[in-house]
Scaffold this active site. Structure first.
Site, PDB file in Angstrom:
ATOM      1  N   TYR A  32       0.833  -1.213   0.000  1.00  0.00           N
ATOM      2  CA  TYR A  32       0.000   0.000   0.000  1.00  0.00           C
ATOM      3  C   TYR A  32       0.857   1.247   0.000  1.00  0.00           C
ATOM      4  CZ  TYR A  32       0.926   1.140   4.918  1.00  0.00           C
ATOM      5  OH  TYR A  32       1.522   1.514   6.100  1.00  0.00           O
ATOM      6  N   ARG A  51       7.992   3.644  -4.993  1.00  0.00           N
ATOM      7  CA  ARG A  51       8.086   2.713  -3.866  1.00  0.00           C
ATOM      8  C   ARG A  51       7.082   1.567  -4.002  1.00  0.00           C
ATOM      9  NH1 ARG A  51       7.696   5.023   2.134  1.00  0.00           N
ATOM     10  NH2 ARG A  51       5.529   5.299   1.506  1.00  0.00           N
ATOM     11  N   ARG A  99      -8.174 -20.020  -0.702  1.00  0.00           N
ATOM     12  CA  ARG A  99      -7.151 -19.850   0.321  1.00  0.00           C
ATOM     13  C   ARG A  99      -6.127 -20.973   0.285  1.00  0.00           C
ATOM     14  NH1 ARG A  99      -5.352 -20.660   5.473  1.00  0.00           N
ATOM     15  NH2 ARG A  99      -4.767 -18.773   6.631  1.00  0.00           N
ATOM     16  N   HIS A 101      -1.642 -21.154   1.230  1.00  0.00           N
ATOM     17  CA  HIS A 101      -0.418 -20.413   1.494  1.00  0.00           C
ATOM     18  C   HIS A 101       0.414 -20.220   0.228  1.00  0.00           C
ATOM     19  CE1 HIS A 101      -1.392 -21.100   5.699  1.00  0.00           C
ATOM     20  NE2 HIS A 101      -0.361 -20.336   6.052  1.00  0.00           N
ATOM     21  N   LYS A 145       6.529  -2.045   2.095  1.00  0.00           N
ATOM     22  CA  LYS A 145       5.340  -1.398   2.652  1.00  0.00           C
ATOM     23  C   LYS A 145       4.127  -2.317   2.461  1.00  0.00           C
ATOM     24  CE  LYS A 145       3.300   3.216   3.113  1.00  0.00           C
ATOM     25  NZ  LYS A 145       3.666   3.387   4.520  1.00  0.00           N
ATOM     26  N   GLU A 177      12.506   2.791  14.485  1.00  0.00           N
ATOM     27  CA  GLU A 177      11.595   3.825  13.981  1.00  0.00           C
ATOM     28  C   GLU A 177      10.303   3.802  14.781  1.00  0.00           C
ATOM     29  OE1 GLU A 177      10.474   3.012   9.938  1.00  0.00           O
ATOM     30  OE2 GLU A 177      10.114   0.891  10.347  1.00  0.00           O
ATOM     31  N   LEU A 201      11.170   1.252   7.319  1.00  0.00           N
ATOM     32  CA  LEU A 201      10.598   1.679   6.050  1.00  0.00           C
ATOM     33  C   LEU A 201      11.260   2.997   5.658  1.00  0.00           C
ATOM     34  CD1 LEU A 201       8.352   1.206   3.876  1.00  0.00           C
ATOM     35  CD2 LEU A 201       7.003   2.861   5.177  1.00  0.00           C
TER      36      LEU A 201
END
Length: 280
Positions: A32, A51, A99, A101, A145, A177, A201
């Protein structure tokens, strides 16, 4: 906000339906970006899109649209929702499949996003905020991110439960951070921040702040610092898309300290404000 982004369309929010088999919903398998909007114009858009591409590459995820198309969609969302001062959140999940993995490389990623009004918190900008220091329990690829933010939100909740506005984090005494921000300290007129490694990040506002620091002839060092060095700092501030450059006035938790809002913090606040105004 009445309209949202879904794939390559802007649609009414009440028409949006999320598939239960979306891997973002089941696994947090996605990435995101959050973009600030000033005077109806997205800020640092190119850097956010760059990014996004980097995060997608790191997660072996394809991007179904060109960056120009995504930018056009975001501008359409701003216009449709009449955003003057606000933010845009947009995410890309790996896609929809039963679903499992093990992900398939044949599924189409899902792009979605929304907007909301947002004003700069003048109180925090002027007087600083209170923070909570806690252990950094996140995974070892904080440079991506990803929408999977459990470690961040647990730290943020812990901070709020202790009447603090933001959580700061450390790994065995080395400060990394914030839960949703990057951290800087000033000692003897030198600005320090953790280097851009897998442990943090590399925030867009962080990058801009570092560039601005060089422009105003500050001495800046991207190197790790300890809890003790943080405690002895002359100034402390955080940066993020939503908080810009914000002073830290206190730390509680694994570290207890109080700080004055110093000249370098103020200089960088002014430099950032000037810079973003020039981009509008």
């Amino acid at each position: 906000m009445d309209y949202v982004l879904y794939q390559n369309r802007i649609i009414p929010k009440n028409e949006l339906h999320i598939d239960m088999d979306d891997r973002g919903y089941n696994f947090g398998d996605g990435i995101y970006e959050v973009v600030r909007v000033y005077n109806g114009i997205p800020f640092a858009m190119e850097e956010h899109l760059d990014r996004l591409k980097q995060s997608a590459t790191a997660l072996d995820m394809s991007v179904p649209y060109t960056m120009d198309t995504i930018e056009e969609l975001i501008n359409s969302l701003i216009e449709k929702n009449k955003i003057i001062s606000g933010m845009i959140y947009f995410q890309l999940t790996r896609g929809i499949q039963p679903r499992n993995h093990l992900y398939s490389r044949d599924i189409e990623p899902v792009l979605s996003g929304f907007s909301k009004p947002l004003e700069t918190n003048v109180e925090w900008q002027q007087n600083g905020l209170d923070t909570w220091m806690t252990k950094d329990i996140r995974w070892l690829r904080c440079d991506i991110k990803t929408i999977n933010l459990l470690g961040n939100i647990m730290a943020k909740r812990e901070a709020s439960d202790n009447n603090c506005h933001e959580a700061l984090q450390h790994r065995e005494g080395l400060v990394t951070e914030g839960s949703s921000s990057n951290l800087f300290i000033v000692k003897d007129d030198v600005i320090y921040t953790h280097p851009s490694t897998n442990l943090i990040l590399n925030g867009i506002t962080r990058r801009i702040t570092i560039r601005l620091a060089y422009q105003i002839e500050a001495t800046i060092k991207e190197e790790p610092f300890t809890l003790e060095e943080l405690k002895q700092a002359d100034e402390v501030f955080i940066t993020s898309t939503t908080m810009e450059v914000t002073p830290v006035r206190s730390i509680k938790g694994d570290l207890t300290a109080s700080y004055s809002i110093g000249p370098w913090t103020r200089k960088l606040q002014h430099a950032f404000t000037d810079y973003r105004k020039k981009q509008q």
